[in-house]
Design a protein around this motif. Structure first.
Motif, PDB file in Angstrom:
ATOM      1  N   LEU A  34      12.284   3.344   5.204  1.00 40.29           N
ATOM      2  CA  LEU A  34      12.114   4.336   4.055  1.00 40.29           C
ATOM      3  C   LEU A  34      10.907   4.078   3.255  1.00 40.29           C
ATOM      4  O   LEU A  34      10.308   4.803   2.755  1.00 40.29           O
ATOM      5  CB  LEU A  34      13.446   4.482   3.244  1.00 40.29           C
ATOM      6  N   LEU A  35      10.784   2.560   2.964  1.00 35.25           N
ATOM      7  CA  LEU A  35       9.623   2.506   2.020  1.00 35.25           C
ATOM      8  C   LEU A  35       8.385   2.533   2.666  1.00 35.25           C
ATOM      9  O   LEU A  35       7.314   2.920   2.287  1.00 35.25           O
ATOM     10  CB  LEU A  35       9.824   0.798   1.678  1.00 35.25           C
ATOM     11  N   SER A  36       8.163   2.321   4.334  1.00 37.18           N
ATOM     12  CA  SER A  36       6.888   2.343   4.875  1.00 37.18           C
ATOM     13  C   SER A  36       6.594   3.600   5.452  1.00 37.18           C
ATOM     14  O   SER A  36       5.377   4.035   5.241  1.00 37.18           O
ATOM     15  CB  SER A  36       7.090   1.277   5.972  1.00 37.18           C
ATOM     16  N   SER A 122       4.011   2.183  13.180  1.00 36.41           N
ATOM     17  CA  SER A 122       3.861   0.712  13.774  1.00 36.41           C
ATOM     18  C   SER A 122       4.254  -0.258  12.637  1.00 36.41           C
ATOM     19  O   SER A 122       4.737  -1.407  12.932  1.00 36.41           O
ATOM     20  CB  SER A 122       2.560   0.535  14.158  1.00 36.41           C
ATOM     21  N   ILE A 123       4.152   0.282  11.224  1.00 37.46           N
ATOM     22  CA  ILE A 123       4.569  -0.848  10.168  1.00 37.46           C
ATOM     23  C   ILE A 123       5.971  -1.111  10.128  1.00 37.46           C
ATOM     24  O   ILE A 123       6.310  -2.126   9.944  1.00 37.46           O
ATOM     25  CB  ILE A 123       4.007  -0.130   8.944  1.00 37.46           C
ATOM     26  N   GLY A 150       8.712  -7.415   2.200  1.00 35.34           N
ATOM     27  CA  GLY A 150       7.926  -7.214   3.453  1.00 35.34           C
ATOM     28  C   GLY A 150       6.710  -8.101   3.910  1.00 35.34           C
ATOM     29  O   GLY A 150       6.028  -8.712   2.830  1.00 35.34           O
ATOM     30  N   THR A 151       6.631  -8.516   5.168  1.00 40.29           N
ATOM     31  CA  THR A 151       5.384  -9.207   5.690  1.00 40.29           C
ATOM     32  C   THR A 151       4.860  -8.791   6.460  1.00 40.29           C
ATOM     33  O   THR A 151       5.254  -7.561   7.251  1.00 40.29           O
ATOM     34  CB  THR A 151       5.967 -10.639   6.306  1.00 40.29           C
ATOM     35  N   LYS A 152       3.368  -8.907   6.672  1.00 38.07           N
ATOM     36  CA  LYS A 152       2.744  -8.266   7.793  1.00 38.07           C
ATOM     37  C   LYS A 152       1.443  -9.195   8.113  1.00 38.07           C
ATOM     38  O   LYS A 152       0.931  -9.935   7.140  1.00 38.07           O
ATOM     39  CB  LYS A 152       2.170  -6.656   7.035  1.00 38.07           C
ATOM     40  N   GLU A 231      -4.028   2.145  10.601  1.00 41.42           N
ATOM     41  CA  GLU A 231      -3.762   0.817  10.200  1.00 41.42           C
ATOM     42  C   GLU A 231      -4.239   0.655   8.739  1.00 41.42           C
ATOM     43  O   GLU A 231      -3.541  -0.196   8.021  1.00 41.42           O
ATOM     44  CB  GLU A 231      -4.386   0.135  11.357  1.00 41.42           C
ATOM     45  N   ALA A 232      -5.099   1.276   8.422  1.00 39.37           N
ATOM     46  CA  ALA A 232      -5.600   1.101   6.966  1.00 39.37           C
ATOM     47  C   ALA A 232      -4.593   1.468   6.156  1.00 39.37           C
ATOM     48  O   ALA A 232      -4.224   1.047   5.049  1.00 39.37           O
ATOM     49  CB  ALA A 232      -6.823   1.751   6.747  1.00 39.37           C
ATOM     50  N   ASP A 233      -4.004   2.826   6.413  1.00 43.65           N
ATOM     51  CA  ASP A 233      -2.988   3.243   5.614  1.00 43.65           C
ATOM     52  C   ASP A 233      -1.827   2.412   5.611  1.00 43.65           C
ATOM     53  O   ASP A 233      -0.883   2.221   4.446  1.00 43.65           O
ATOM     54  CB  ASP A 233      -2.519   4.589   5.928  1.00 43.65           C
ATOM     55  N   GLU A 234      -1.330   1.853   6.787  1.00 47.00           N
ATOM     56  CA  GLU A 234      -0.120   0.828   6.829  1.00 47.00           C
ATOM     57  C   GLU A 234      -0.226  -0.324   5.832  1.00 47.00           C
ATOM     58  O   GLU A 234       0.445  -0.647   4.946  1.00 47.00           O
ATOM     59  CB  GLU A 234       0.005   0.299   8.003  1.00 47.00           C
ATOM     60  N   TRP A 235      -1.677  -1.178   5.727  1.00 47.74           N
ATOM     61  CA  TRP A 235      -1.877  -1.905   4.715  1.00 47.74           C
ATOM     62  C   TRP A 235      -1.822  -1.470   3.290  1.00 47.74           C
ATOM     63  O   TRP A 235      -1.533  -2.315   2.551  1.00 47.74           O
ATOM     64  CB  TRP A 235      -2.970  -2.453   5.033  1.00 47.74           C
ATOM     65  N   ILE A 236      -2.390  -0.350   3.170  1.00 47.22           N
ATOM     66  CA  ILE A 236      -2.550   0.060   1.939  1.00 47.22           C
ATOM     67  C   ILE A 236      -0.945   0.352   1.370  1.00 47.22           C
ATOM     68  O   ILE A 236      -0.825   0.131   0.148  1.00 47.22           O
ATOM     69  CB  ILE A 236      -3.367   1.369   1.536  1.00 47.22           C
ATOM     70  N   LYS A 237      -0.154   0.896   2.340  1.00 49.75           N
ATOM     71  CA  LYS A 237       1.113   1.167   1.701  1.00 49.75           C
ATOM     72  C   LYS A 237       1.905   0.053   1.466  1.00 49.75           C
ATOM     73  O   LYS A 237       2.581  -0.001   0.284  1.00 49.75           O
ATOM     74  CB  LYS A 237       2.148   2.040   2.729  1.00 49.75           C
ATOM     75  N   ILE A 238       1.746  -0.985   2.315  1.00 44.45           N
ATOM     76  CA  ILE A 238       2.743  -1.960   2.036  1.00 44.45           C
ATOM     77  C   ILE A 238       2.057  -2.844   0.720  1.00 44.45           C
ATOM     78  O   ILE A 238       2.750  -3.496  -0.068  1.00 44.45           O
ATOM     79  CB  ILE A 238       2.966  -3.184   3.162  1.00 44.45           C
ATOM     80  N   LEU A 239       0.805  -2.922   0.650  1.00 45.02           N
ATOM     81  CA  LEU A 239       0.153  -3.661  -0.649  1.00 45.02           C
ATOM     82  C   LEU A 239       0.458  -3.137  -1.974  1.00 45.02           C
ATOM     83  O   LEU A 239       0.879  -3.563  -2.954  1.00 45.02           O
ATOM     84  CB  LEU A 239      -1.137  -3.784  -0.374  1.00 45.02           C
ATOM     85  N   ARG A 240       0.538  -1.644  -1.750  1.00 44.96           N
ATOM     86  CA  ARG A 240       0.864  -1.060  -3.018  1.00 44.96           C
ATOM     87  C   ARG A 240       2.298  -0.907  -3.603  1.00 44.96           C
ATOM     88  O   ARG A 240       2.722  -1.097  -4.616  1.00 44.96           O
ATOM     89  CB  ARG A 240       0.495   0.494  -2.853  1.00 44.96           C
ATOM     90  N   TRP A 241       3.043  -1.228  -2.278  1.00 46.89           N
ATOM     91  CA  TRP A 241       4.635  -1.520  -2.756  1.00 46.89           C
ATOM     92  C   TRP A 241       4.760  -2.913  -3.214  1.00 46.89           C
ATOM     93  O   TRP A 241       5.570  -3.125  -4.228  1.00 46.89           O
ATOM     94  CB  TRP A 241       5.438  -1.471  -1.528  1.00 46.89           C
ATOM     95  N   LYS A 242       3.975  -3.805  -2.854  1.00 48.98           N
ATOM     96  CA  LYS A 242       3.997  -5.233  -3.473  1.00 48.98           C
ATOM     97  C   LYS A 242       3.635  -5.176  -4.982  1.00 48.98           C
ATOM     98  O   LYS A 242       4.098  -5.721  -6.031  1.00 48.98           O
ATOM     99  CB  LYS A 242       2.960  -6.065  -2.758  1.00 48.98           C
TER     100      LYS A 242
END
Length: 250
Positions: A34-36, A122-123, A150-152, A231-242
């Motif tokens: 749900l977060l990703s 993929s995230i 989360g980790t990536k 892939e860029a969107d995945e990184w941005i999503k999880i980094l913004r959540w952090k």
């Protein structure tokens, strides 16, 4: 033996008709999903480990996921102070976008059921969710300053600080540390970025390259490029959540 395997075929058929029932999806996997890939108001139903007639309703509320108990007894479903004569009545109630009260006193609106028949990003496959616990297994035993994180990891192309050339680097994200290495096989990172000092993560269109995003720190802005826009969107999503967790003081 899973909880679902102990249910009758009639019960399973009834539940399978609910497009947003996710079977044995765990609490932490639901949070990662749900977060990703979800939005505020997305919700899903899953089995609870509390018993064969126990379920959990997981709801995304802004940058967190809340979980609510649902119980079935003698064919009736109890949810909060409400009781419904059938699963269909329970689903109809949720379809009317009810308001739920969380322990923090905030009101949560159920807006969009999250269907199980979707192409998972993929995230969702690469995010690992960890929870630090003290003693016991109750959710109240969670260490307050160690929430699910989360980790990536993966390759990104990074712009140099002084010579503005681009080099591929291996990045790992764990807790609030973003490290990059010369390559995946190296043990020691070139540098470790403390995300508690990062003020923003966003797409960047100032570079000649595509699929770029940047991390803004007080002393420098780091420019990174992914192999694809997804892939860029995945990184941005999880980094913004952090960063959102940092702002909450976690």
């Amino acid at each position: 033996m899973s909880v679902s395997s102990t249910r009758s075929s009639e019960d399973i058929d009834e539940l399978e008709a609910v497009s947003w029932y996710h079977y044995d999806l765990s609490r932490h996997a639901a949070e990662a999903l749900l977060l990703s890939n979800g939005v505020d108001g997305n919700f899903l139903l899953r089995n609870s480990n509390k018993g064969v007639d126990c379920f959990a309703l997981s709801v995304r509320a802004k940058d967190s996921v809340k979980h609510f108990h649902v119980r079935r007894q003698f064919g009736r479903y109890s949810f909060g102070f409400n009781e419904f004569p059938s699963l269909q009545d329970f689903c109809s109630h949720l379809a009317n976008q009810p308001l739920l009260g969380s322990e923090t006193g905030n009101l949560i609106v159920l807006r969009f059921p999250y269907p199980r028949q979707v192409e998972e990003p993929s995230i969702y496959e690469t995010v690992c969710v960890h929870t630090a616990m003290q003693t016991g297994r109750h959710e109240n035993d969670l260490v307050p300053n160690a929430p699910a994180l989360g980790t990536k990891e993966g390759y990104l192309v990074k712009q140099g600080a002084f010579v503005k050339n681009w080099k591929q680097r291996w990045f790992t994200l764990n807790r609030y540390e973003l490290k990059y290495f010369k390559d995946k096989m190296f043990v020691e990172p070139i540098r470790t970025l403390d995300l508690t000092e990062c003020s923003a993560v966003q797409f960047d269109y100032s570079q000649e390259r595509v699929n770029c995003f940047c991390l803004v720190f007080p002393e420098r802005t780091f420019y990174l490029c992914a192999k694809s826009g997804a892939e860029a969107d995945e990184w941005i999503k999880i980094l913004r959540w952090k960063l959102s967790q940092v702002k909450k003081g976690r």
